[in-house]
Scaffold this active site. Structure first.
Site, PDB file in Angstrom:
ATOM      1  N   ASN A 110       0.859  -1.192   0.000  1.00 46.21           N
ATOM      2  CA  ASN A 110       0.000   0.000   0.000  1.00 46.21           C
ATOM      3  C   ASN A 110       0.885   1.230   0.000  1.00 46.21           C
ATOM      4  O   ASN A 110       1.976   1.209   0.568  1.00 46.21           O
ATOM      5  CB  ASN A 110      -0.854   0.002   1.279  1.00 46.21           C
ATOM      6  CG  ASN A 110      -1.736   1.234   1.404  1.00 46.21           C
ATOM      7  OD1 ASN A 110      -2.379   1.656   0.427  1.00 46.21           O
ATOM      8  ND2 ASN A 110      -1.779   1.827   2.584  1.00 46.21           N
ATOM      9  N   HIS A 112       0.995   5.088   1.328  1.00 43.95           N
ATOM     10  CA  HIS A 112       0.321   5.921   2.326  1.00 43.95           C
ATOM     11  C   HIS A 112       1.049   7.262   2.412  1.00 43.95           C
ATOM     12  O   HIS A 112       2.279   7.290   2.507  1.00 43.95           O
ATOM     13  CB  HIS A 112       0.344   5.217   3.691  1.00 43.95           C
ATOM     14  CG  HIS A 112      -0.354   5.986   4.764  1.00 43.95           C
ATOM     15  ND1 HIS A 112      -1.726   6.053   4.850  1.00 43.95           N
ATOM     16  CD2 HIS A 112       0.126   6.745   5.769  1.00 43.95           C
ATOM     17  CE1 HIS A 112      -2.056   6.823   5.875  1.00 43.95           C
ATOM     18  NE2 HIS A 112      -0.954   7.255   6.453  1.00 43.95           N
ATOM     19  N   SER A 139       5.009   6.606   2.368  1.00 46.70           N
ATOM     20  CA  SER A 139       5.558   5.285   2.692  1.00 46.70           C
ATOM     21  C   SER A 139       4.883   4.221   1.848  1.00 46.70           C
ATOM     22  O   SER A 139       3.679   4.290   1.594  1.00 46.70           O
ATOM     23  CB  SER A 139       5.292   4.945   4.170  1.00 46.70           C
ATOM     24  OG  SER A 139       5.799   5.939   5.031  1.00 46.70           O
ATOM     25  N   ASP A 148      -2.660   0.535   8.024  1.00 49.52           N
ATOM     26  CA  ASP A 148      -1.434   1.313   7.778  1.00 49.52           C
ATOM     27  C   ASP A 148      -0.320   0.928   8.748  1.00 49.52           C
ATOM     28  O   ASP A 148       0.567   1.742   9.053  1.00 49.52           O
ATOM     29  CB  ASP A 148      -1.707   2.835   7.877  1.00 49.52           C
ATOM     30  CG  ASP A 148      -2.731   3.305   6.855  1.00 49.52           C
ATOM     31  OD1 ASP A 148      -2.764   2.735   5.748  1.00 49.52           O
ATOM     32  OD2 ASP A 148      -3.490   4.239   7.168  1.00 49.52           O
TER      33      ASP A 148
END
Ligand code: GRF
Length: 222
Positions: A110, A112, A139, A148
């Site tokens: 992911n 972020h 990140s 997260d």
């Protein structure tokens, strides 16, 4: 079926990070096949980008499912059926069910917009400004059941300037995200970065800290 690593991308919004991945592939910097772009929003710009690039798309409406797990189980079943080996969350704005995502841990990343572990969740630019942070960033992390909260692989850092507001900061960060995500995915699909025994490894060694994006666009341990 081609021998390039097969990627599915999940996105809820405009899809600028998806566009960056597609551009990196076009430039020959990301030798992958995009087998599916999936969204929880039928009107997501990311789906239109995928259509224009002749990538299969999938829009699932969360309101058609009894609960979060029902939606996520169906979504991940369809992602598996697409033949995807890796999943990239690029602005996918949903919390994922831990049971549904478990089979993908180590194969799903992911992006972020914060220097994790700072500012999980929403409004990251505002929170960095309110905290008077000297720098901000983005990140890329492995996705785990913790929102997260999975191990961070790579970061791009950006000084906060006097007078920055939320929108300016987001605007300056976005081009860095667009370099960070393809660079991180490229290391992953080339096996330089690997998930082993529940932790990221870089070139065979446990990753001691996130890789940093240099001005040359290369990720390295600084
Ligand atoms: C990006 O800021 C990303 O970091 C966050 O959501 C935003 C998605 O933007 N997770 P886009 O849809 O890729 O343009």
């Amino acid at each position: 079926m081609s021998s390039s690593p097969r990627i599915a991308v999940l996105a809820s919004g405009r899809g600028s990070n998806l566009a960056a991945l597609l551009a990196a592939r076009e430039r020959g910097e990301l030798p992958v096949d995009f087998v599916l772009v999936a969204s929880d929003r039928a009107n997501a710009g990311a789906l239109r980008l995928a259509e224009a690039a002749n990538i299969p798309t999938l829009a699932l409406d969360p309101r058609s499912y009894p609960d979060r797990r029902g939606f996520d189980m169906d979504l991940f079943a369809r992602l598996a059926a697409s033949g995807a080996e890796w999943l990239v969350l690029a602005g996918f704005m949903r919390i994922l069910d831990g049971t549904a995502l478990a089979p993908w841990v180590g194969r799903m990343i992911n992006i972020h917009p914060s220097l994790l572990p700072k500012y999980r969740g929403l409004h990251t630019h505002r929170r960095a400004l309110e905290a008077n942070d000297p720098e901000h960033g983005a990140s890329v992390h492995f996705v785990t059941a913790e929102l997260d909260g999975g191990p961070v692989i790579a970061q791009a850092r950006l000084p906060i300037e006097a007078g920055d507001d939320e929108q300016q900061l987001a605007q300056r960060l976005l081009p860095l995200e667009h370099r960070l995500l393809p660079a991180a995915l490229s290391l992953l699909v080339s096996n330089q970065l690997q998930w082993r025994n529940g932790a990221p490894h870089f070139n065979g060694q446990p990753l001691p800290r996130p890789l940093t994006l240099g001005a040359d666009g290369v990720l390295s341990l600084k």
